[in-house]
Design an enzyme around this catalytic site. Structure first.
Site, PDB file in Angstrom:
ATOM      1  N   ILE A  11      -6.792  -8.486 -12.880  1.00 34.64           N
ATOM      2  CA  ILE A  11      -6.709  -8.101 -13.865  1.00 34.64           C
ATOM      3  C   ILE A  11      -9.045  -7.849 -13.768  1.00 34.64           C
ATOM      4  O   ILE A  11      -9.481  -8.840 -13.812  1.00 34.64           O
ATOM      5  CB  ILE A  11      -7.173  -8.477 -15.361  1.00 34.64           C
ATOM      6  CG1 ILE A  11      -5.076  -8.455 -15.533  1.00 34.64           C
ATOM      7  CG2 ILE A  11      -8.092  -8.279 -16.303  1.00 34.64           C
ATOM      8  CD1 ILE A  11      -5.010  -9.416 -16.728  1.00 34.64           C
TER       9      ILE A  11
ATOM     10  N   HIS B  24       1.023   2.161 -13.419  1.00 37.44           N
ATOM     11  CA  HIS B  24       2.066   1.411 -14.075  1.00 37.44           C
ATOM     12  C   HIS B  24       3.044   1.559 -13.736  1.00 37.44           C
ATOM     13  O   HIS B  24       3.660   2.883 -13.968  1.00 37.44           O
ATOM     14  CB  HIS B  24       1.603   0.623 -15.463  1.00 37.44           C
ATOM     15  CG  HIS B  24       2.170  -0.271 -15.915  1.00 37.44           C
ATOM     16  ND1 HIS B  24       1.911  -1.343 -15.523  1.00 37.44           N
ATOM     17  CD2 HIS B  24       3.175  -0.138 -16.470  1.00 37.44           C
ATOM     18  CE1 HIS B  24       3.327  -2.534 -16.198  1.00 37.44           C
ATOM     19  NE2 HIS B  24       3.501  -1.815 -17.110  1.00 37.44           N
TER      20      HIS B  24
ATOM     21  N   GLY C 249       0.872  -1.230   0.099  1.00 39.53           N
ATOM     22  CA  GLY C 249      -0.574  -0.082  -0.141  1.00 39.53           C
ATOM     23  C   GLY C 249       0.427   1.398  -0.211  1.00 39.53           C
ATOM     24  O   GLY C 249       0.544   2.498   0.589  1.00 39.53           O
ATOM     25  N   THR C 250       1.345   0.817  -0.451  1.00 35.49           N
ATOM     26  CA  THR C 250       2.601   2.685  -0.663  1.00 35.49           C
ATOM     27  C   THR C 250       1.984   3.599  -1.202  1.00 35.49           C
ATOM     28  O   THR C 250       2.125   4.395  -1.021  1.00 35.49           O
ATOM     29  CB  THR C 250       4.149   2.102  -1.015  1.00 35.49           C
ATOM     30  OG1 THR C 250       3.889   1.430  -2.630  1.00 35.49           O
ATOM     31  CG2 THR C 250       4.981   1.292  -0.404  1.00 35.49           C
ATOM     32  N   ASN C 251       1.575   3.188  -2.373  1.00 35.17           N
ATOM     33  CA  ASN C 251       0.954   3.925  -3.008  1.00 35.17           C
ATOM     34  C   ASN C 251      -0.572   4.505  -2.260  1.00 35.17           C
ATOM     35  O   ASN C 251      -0.644   5.992  -2.831  1.00 35.17           O
ATOM     36  CB  ASN C 251       0.191   3.719  -4.420  1.00 35.17           C
ATOM     37  CG  ASN C 251       1.526   3.674  -5.405  1.00 35.17           C
ATOM     38  OD1 ASN C 251       2.271   4.648  -6.047  1.00 35.17           O
ATOM     39  ND2 ASN C 251       1.646   2.662  -6.115  1.00 35.17           N
TER      40      ASN C 251
ATOM     41  N   ASN D 162      -5.612   3.663 -12.858  1.00 37.57           N
ATOM     42  CA  ASN D 162      -4.376   2.642 -12.681  1.00 37.57           C
ATOM     43  C   ASN D 162      -2.700   3.299 -12.478  1.00 37.57           C
ATOM     44  O   ASN D 162      -2.395   4.120 -13.630  1.00 37.57           O
ATOM     45  CB  ASN D 162      -3.953   1.604 -13.102  1.00 37.57           C
ATOM     46  CG  ASN D 162      -3.788  -0.069 -12.863  1.00 37.57           C
ATOM     47  OD1 ASN D 162      -3.257   0.314 -11.624  1.00 37.57           O
ATOM     48  ND2 ASN D 162      -2.724  -0.150 -13.912  1.00 37.57           N
TER      49      ASN D 162
END
Length: 203
Positions: A93, A110, A12-14, A108
């Protein structure tokens, strides 16, 4: 206020970058109302708890088909009044049930400059391993809308990161997170929320 739901699968760093951006005012048009993980006991759920955000586990293995799994996520998000979904390190996905419920409202992050090193099978360290193997000098991160093609939706934001001598996939992953992902994801979320807020007010 635009309601944000976040999908996670790991540390969960983002997600933390989004929580911090909300506190600091970078994200001001939206508010994170729930976090959904497809795996139990991940640290991302702990981060949500610490920030007083509701967390929930929806596992693919609990459903007969991938379509049922997608519907479960869509139903949960709709029940919370979520307007926009952010996939922040979500390693599954998504399919038609979720995509149609949230058309052009799922984004999202990436860890490469799409269209390089993206698509099915390109996630996590694998992306950085391929970048190093290929010998590119510049990589980075991309925020994009999610559609039926993995990593194939319209690009919202990109930021480049230089590859340095002696980089390993782990070192590169950390640099891409710090110099790109944690910066452009909150900015892109604010951009999308701001537009949705405007559309809501005009609607």
């Amino acid at each position: 206020m635009v309601k944000i739901g976040v999908l996670v699968s790991g540390g969960g760093t983002n997600l933390q970058a989004l929580i911090d951006a909300q506190k600091s005012g970078i994200i001001k048009s939206g508010e994170i109302v729930c976090v959904v993980s497809n795996k139990p006991d991940v640290y991302a759920l702990e981060r949500a708890k610490k920030a007083n955000i509701e967390g929930c586990v929806i596992k693919k293995s609990d459903y007969v088909t991938p379509a049922d799994f997608d519907k479960a996520i869509a139903d949960y998000m709709l029940s919370k009044g979520v307007d926009v979904i952010v996939m922040a390190g979500f390693l599954a996905i998504v399919g038609e049930n979720l995509l149609s419920a949230y058309k052009d409202r799922i984004i999202n992050i990436h860890p490469s400059l799409i269209p390089s090193f993206c698509g099915e099978g390109f996630y996590g360290l694998k992306v950085h391993e391929k970048a190093l193997e290929y010998g590119v000098k510049v990589t980075g991160a991309t925020v994009h809308f999610v559609n039926e093609i993995p990593d194939g939706g319209k690009i919202i934001a990109q930021k480049a990161v230089y590859i340095e001598e002696g980089d390993t996939a782990e070192i590169l992953q950390k640099r891409v997170m710090e110099q790109a992902e944690w910066i452009i994801l909150p900015e892109a979320v604010e951009m999308v929320c701001c537009k949705l807020k405007g559309d809501k007010n005009n609607g």
